[in-house]
Design a protein around this motif. Sequence first.
Motif, PDB file in Angstrom:
ATOM      1  N   ARG A 182      36.647   3.013  -4.664  1.00  0.00           N
ATOM      2  CA  ARG A 182      36.680   2.755  -3.222  1.00  0.00           C
ATOM      3  C   ARG A 182      36.437   4.044  -2.467  1.00  0.00           C
ATOM      4  N   ALA A 183      36.012   3.915  -1.219  1.00  0.00           N
ATOM      5  CA  ALA A 183      35.826   5.068  -0.339  1.00  0.00           C
ATOM      6  C   ALA A 183      35.962   4.581   1.088  1.00  0.00           C
ATOM      7  N   ARG A 199      26.305   0.920   3.336  1.00  0.00           N
ATOM      8  CA  ARG A 199      25.410   0.467   2.271  1.00  0.00           C
ATOM      9  C   ARG A 199      24.688   1.643   1.611  1.00  0.00           C
ATOM     10  N   GLU A 200      24.203   2.576   2.428  1.00  0.00           N
ATOM     11  CA  GLU A 200      23.505   3.720   1.852  1.00  0.00           C
ATOM     12  C   GLU A 200      24.449   4.585   1.019  1.00  0.00           C
ATOM     13  N   LEU A 205      27.761   5.798  -4.625  1.00  0.00           N
ATOM     14  CA  LEU A 205      28.998   5.447  -5.330  1.00  0.00           C
ATOM     15  C   LEU A 205      28.706   4.604  -6.560  1.00  0.00           C
ATOM     16  N   LEU A 206      27.847   3.603  -6.417  1.00  0.00           N
ATOM     17  CA  LEU A 206      27.506   2.729  -7.536  1.00  0.00           C
ATOM     18  C   LEU A 206      26.869   3.497  -8.682  1.00  0.00           C
ATOM     19  N   LEU A 207      25.899   4.361  -8.362  1.00  0.00           N
ATOM     20  CA  LEU A 207      25.207   5.093  -9.425  1.00  0.00           C
ATOM     21  C   LEU A 207      26.139   6.069 -10.121  1.00  0.00           C
ATOM     22  N   ARG A 208      27.057   6.660  -9.372  1.00  0.00           N
ATOM     23  CA  ARG A 208      28.028   7.538 -10.027  1.00  0.00           C
ATOM     24  C   ARG A 208      28.874   6.768 -11.030  1.00  0.00           C
ATOM     25  N   GLU A 209      29.321   5.578 -10.661  1.00  0.00           N
ATOM     26  CA  GLU A 209      30.164   4.794 -11.568  1.00  0.00           C
ATOM     27  C   GLU A 209      29.367   4.241 -12.741  1.00  0.00           C
ATOM     28  N   VAL A 448      33.579  13.606  -5.089  1.00  0.00           N
ATOM     29  CA  VAL A 448      34.403  12.934  -4.080  1.00  0.00           C
ATOM     30  C   VAL A 448      33.469  12.258  -3.094  1.00  0.00           C
ATOM     31  N   ILE A 449      33.767  11.002  -2.761  1.00  0.00           N
ATOM     32  CA  ILE A 449      32.971  10.239  -1.799  1.00  0.00           C
ATOM     33  C   ILE A 449      33.908   9.643  -0.758  1.00  0.00           C
TER      34      ILE A 449
END
Length: 533
Positions: A182-183, A199-200, A205-209, A448-449
């Motif tokens: 989450r962020a 969204r951007e 975040l998605l690619l990091r996970e 960190v995001i």
Amino acid sequence: MDVTKPLRIGVLIAHGRAFENWELMVLDRILADPRLELAAVLIHHCAFNEHKTSRLLSWGAWLEAKAFARQPAYVSKHFDTSRHFIDCYDAVANQDGTGGNMTPAFLQRLNLDLVIRTTPEGMPDDAIRLLPFGEWAFNFSDQRSVDTDWFGYADILAKAPTTNLLLYAKYGGEATRVEIARAAFNIKLSAARGSAVVRERGVTLLLRELTRLADTRQFDLPRVYGQPDVPAPSFSDLLRYARILTGSVSARAFRAIKARLRSDSAIWTLYTGRGHIGDFDPSQAIEIPPSESSIKADPFLFQHEGECYLFYEAYARGDRKAHIAVGRFNGDTVEQVGVALERPYHLSYPCVFRDGDQIFMIPETHQARRLEVWRCSQFPLKWELHATALEGQSPADSVLTRHDGKWWLFTNLSDYHAYEDHCSELYVFEVDGPELTRIEPHKHNPVVIGSTVARGAGRIFEHDGRLLRPSQRNTNGVYGYGLNIMEIEELTLDDYRERCIRTITPGFKPGLRGCHHFDATNGRYILDARLGT
């Protein structure tokens, strides 16, 4: 499980819809990373099911997006519909049962590790159970109909300080919803703008996970995703939202007119006192007030030959470009020494530090699209360019720190297509020192995001055996609203972990609107605060 093989990913999309920018970015990034494989694009023929909205919301959201969230079309670098729709499947059936082939044999043939859902309706639970890492989705994907997105409306109606992004999965034998990451992001003027920005940021975040999972193949997610469903706003909600938006737009237009007349700038003041990062009390601080011709922000202290110097961002009211100035403390007042550095572009955040018998400064130079290290040739007013790095990028609020015999660079970059934002992503690199000839990125950058914790707010301290990082808390629609003290619990090229141990908000003195920077040396601390003008 073989971690040398790429993670096989399916992406679930809605039938008959053009890709949105963020969806194209996800597909592009998956194809660009050798740890990931875009194995299938799956089509949902009833992706919006009962998600219906009123014409008023649809019309209002369209108009708002045109006014506040326009962005250029994303041009794919790797994703090509002529090549990557070969493995495209009518995977999820219509309501009448036709058009789908989501059977165990079908999934076994695809051999997917997970599916990313971009639609409010997803795969059947019995299909999700066959995926080793389940079906992933964002909370904003749940708040949309075939023609309308209402993500963010509830936050503005509730006057929330932030908008929360959540990435979650339906996973395991019970297809339980579990939280992945989450962020939180600073609230925006409008829901459309906030939704587009989130969204951007969500792509990063998605690619990091995904890459973290590809590296470890471990999926230990103890937190159950408990976010309630957010319904579309009602007619009365929309009327109230329209009043809020009109008021916000009017206030912003007034500020824009003042800025154009060069009568408005962010006005910062400084506060100083005795104490350390672990125990300072800002309510007891003494103000170093600004003047019309000398506004001070981003203060850094530096002890030299028994005297305490102050380096800071300096500008006059109405200026659009700042320089770095230096003063010297005489008791709790500051005597001006002169201009330390001035360039054709904006300068701020003069992180001054010593390495051996040499003194260096890293000012923020993101307008120059690079990081610059300056070496002092004659203290405190003569500096020469020593090194540059991150050419073509836009680093902000950079800090070099030494810990356990290694040099680390902390900086705020922005991974973006349409919305550059230095407040939401913290990147860490191991480097060879001020020369910056070797820069090795952290394995899971950005570490960190989120705008409530990511942006740097001063140098990093080792205090009482702990590694402490000041960070900005950008909330309530205000840049520099508050200040956090983060404790870094783990710092290696493979892992990074920190936690917030203290937050300072502008209530420590009357008339303040924000506070966003801290430094200390030799028992003296200093912070800046934004005046409520």
